[in-house]
Enzyme design. Structure first.
Site, PDB file in Angstrom:
ATOM      1  N   LYS A 150      15.537   3.975  -1.479  1.00 32.29           N
ATOM      2  CA  LYS A 150      14.090   4.530  -1.228  1.00 32.29           C
ATOM      3  C   LYS A 150      13.409   4.221   0.174  1.00 32.29           C
ATOM      4  O   LYS A 150      13.964   3.255   0.866  1.00 32.29           O
ATOM      5  CB  LYS A 150      13.390   3.669  -2.375  1.00 32.29           C
TER       6      LYS A 150
ATOM      7  N   LYS B  57      14.293  -7.513  -5.050  1.00 32.73           N
ATOM      8  CA  LYS B  57      13.460  -8.066  -4.097  1.00 32.73           C
ATOM      9  C   LYS B  57      14.147  -9.575  -4.017  1.00 32.73           C
ATOM     10  O   LYS B  57      13.694 -10.171  -2.755  1.00 32.73           O
ATOM     11  CB  LYS B  57      11.908  -7.998  -4.226  1.00 32.73           C
TER      12      LYS B  57
ATOM     13  N   LYS C 198       8.549  -0.016   3.104  1.00 35.69           N
ATOM     14  CA  LYS C 198       7.818  -0.691   3.949  1.00 35.69           C
ATOM     15  C   LYS C 198       8.749  -1.616   4.824  1.00 35.69           C
ATOM     16  O   LYS C 198       8.607  -1.981   5.983  1.00 35.69           O
ATOM     17  CB  LYS C 198       6.877  -1.198   3.591  1.00 35.69           C
TER      18      LYS C 198
END
Ligand code: AQP
Length: 332
Positions: A194, A111, A197
Site C-alpha cells: 500500500k 504495524k 506515510k
C-alpha cells in the site's frame, strides 16, 4: 439525517492514497451529508511520536483537509484530543470488545512487526478507539480506503454487542463507504504494498506537499513492466504496478479503468506516465499551494480546530450521557 464521520492520522507525509482513497470523497460527500472530520491525534500516539512534530503534523493535516475543500465552518473539523469523550467511550468499548476479535486485526500485525511485546497497548486497541470515534456521534456512514474495512467490521461487532449486552437498540449499524477507482493506492516502487506515510522510500508515494517537478520525477521513476498498456481491464490482471497507475489515472480523471484502457491501449508506459504526471500536477498543485498558504497562518487553522471541537463536543456529550446511563454509571 445521515451523518458522516471519518478521520486521518497526523503522522506526516499525507499522500495521494490518502487523497484519492479518503479526502476527495470526504469533500464530495459534504453536499449530501452532515459531516464530522477529525484529525486523530490520539491514534497517532499509538506509535512513538515527537511532541513538536505531532503538533506540526496536526496543523498540516488540518490545512490539507481545508485546502482540499473541507468546509470547517458549515461542517465540523477538529482534532480528536480536544474532545475527551472519544477516550471515555473507547474505554467502555475496551470492555465490550473481545481479545480474540483484536487478535485478528491485520493492521496491528503489520504495524507491530516482529516485536509484538514491544508494541503499545494503544496500538492493540486502536480499533476500539476508532469505533468510539464513529459511534460517539452515531454516524451512519464512514468513508475510508479499503485498508480500513476490517476495522469497520469490528466497529459493527462492537455496536451490535453493546446493543445486545444491554438490551438496547442504541447504536446504528454504520455503513462503510469505500468509493471510486482508487480505494487502495499502491506504492510506486512495489505494486504489492500500500502507498503509505511510513514507507522509508519517499519515491514510493506522492506527497501532498510535493512540487510539480517532484511529482513528475516520482511518476517517471514508478515501477512498471515491459509490456505496453492493455486495451482492456482484463489485461491488467497479474500486473500490479500497471493496474495501480491505471487506477490512479482513472481516479484523478474521474473515469473508469476500462475507459483508461480504451484510451491508452497499446501505448508505452513512458507516454502514459507523461499524461499521468500532468494530470496529477493539475489536480494537486492548487491544493498544495493553498495548504502552504494555510500553514503560514496557524492561528486560523487552530481556530477552525477549536471551534470544531466545541461543536463536536456539544453533539457528543448528550450521546455519551445516554451511554453512561445505559451502562449504569452514576452521573452528576
Ligand atoms: N494507499 C491508500 N489508498 C487508499 N486509501 C488510503 N488511505 C490510507 N492509505 C491509503 C486512507 O486514508 C485515510 C486516512 O488514513 P490514516 O492516516 O488514518 O492512516 P493509514 O491508513 O494508516 O495511512 P498510511 O499512509 O498507511 O499510514 P501509515 O504508514 O502510518 O500506516 C483512511 O481512510 C485510509 O483508508
Amino acid at each position: 439525517m445521515n451523518r458522516i464521520f471519518s478521520g486521518i492520522q497526523p503522522t506526516g507525509n499525507l499522500h495521494l492514497g490518502n487523497y484519492l482513497g479518503a479526502i476527495r470523497n470526504w469533500v464530495r460527500l459534504q453536499a449530501d451529508y452532515e459531516c464530522i472530520y477529525c484529525v486523530v491525534d490520539l491514534h497517532a500516539i499509538t506509535m512513538p511520536t515527537e511532541p513538536a512534530e505531532l503538533r506540526a503534523n496536526t496543523r498540516e493535516a488540518a490545512a490539507s483537509l481545508l485546502a482540499a475543500g473541507i468546509d470547517g465552518k458549515s461542517n465540523i473539523l477538529f482534532n480528536q484530543s480536544q474532545v475527551p469523550a472519544h477516550a471515555e467511550l473507547a474505554w467502555i468499548f475496551n470492555c465490550i470488545a473481545r481479545l480474540g476479535w483484536l487478535n485478528r486485526m491485520t493492521q496491528f500485525k503489520e504495524k507491530s512487526g516482529k516485536h509484538k511485546d514491544n508494541a503499545s497497548v494503544g496500538l492493540y486497541v486502536y480499533p476500539t478507539l476508532m469505533a468510539a470515534d464513529i459511534l460517539l456521534y452515531k454516524a451512519t456512514h464512514v468513508p475510508v480506503g479499503e485498508d480500513q474495512r476490517q476495522h469497520l467490521e469490528l466497529m459493527r461487532d462492537i455496536a451490535q454487542s453493546f446493543n445486545s449486552a444491554y438490551g438496547v437498540e442504541f447504536f446504528p449499524i454504520t455503513e462503510p463507504l469505500i468509493m471510486g477507482e482508487a480505494t487502495r493506492v499502491m506504492s510506486l516502487r512495489d505494486g504489492s504494498n500500500k502507498m503509505s506515510k511510513s514507507d522509508a522510500s519517499d519515491y514510493s508515494r506522492i506527497n501532498l506537499t510535493d512540487s510539480p517537478d517532484e511529482i513528475a520525477k516520482k511518476i517517471r521513476k514508478a515501477r512498471t513492466d515491459p509490456e505496453p498498456l492493455p486495451g482492456e481491464v482484463k489485461g491488467l490482471e497479474g500486473r500490479p504496478e500497471a493496474d495501480n497507475l491505471v487506477g490512479i489515472f482513472a481516479s484523478l480523471a474521474d473515469i473508469s479503468r476500462a475507459d483508461v484502457c480504451t484510451r491508452f491501449g497499446g501505448a508505452t508506459f513512458s507516454a502514459f506516465k507523461d499524461e499521468l504526471a500532468a494530470l496529477a500536477i493539475d489536480t494537486l498543485s492548487p491544493i498544495t499551494a493553498e495548504m502552504r498558504r494555510l500553514m503560514d497562518d496557524p492561528g486560523y487553522v487552530d481556530g477552525i480546530l477549536s471551534d470544531g471541537a466545541k461543536r463536536a463536543e456539544q453533539m457528543a456529550l448528550p450521546i455519551l450521557a445516554e451511554i453512561k446511563e445505559i451502562v449504569g454509571f452514576l452521573q452528576r
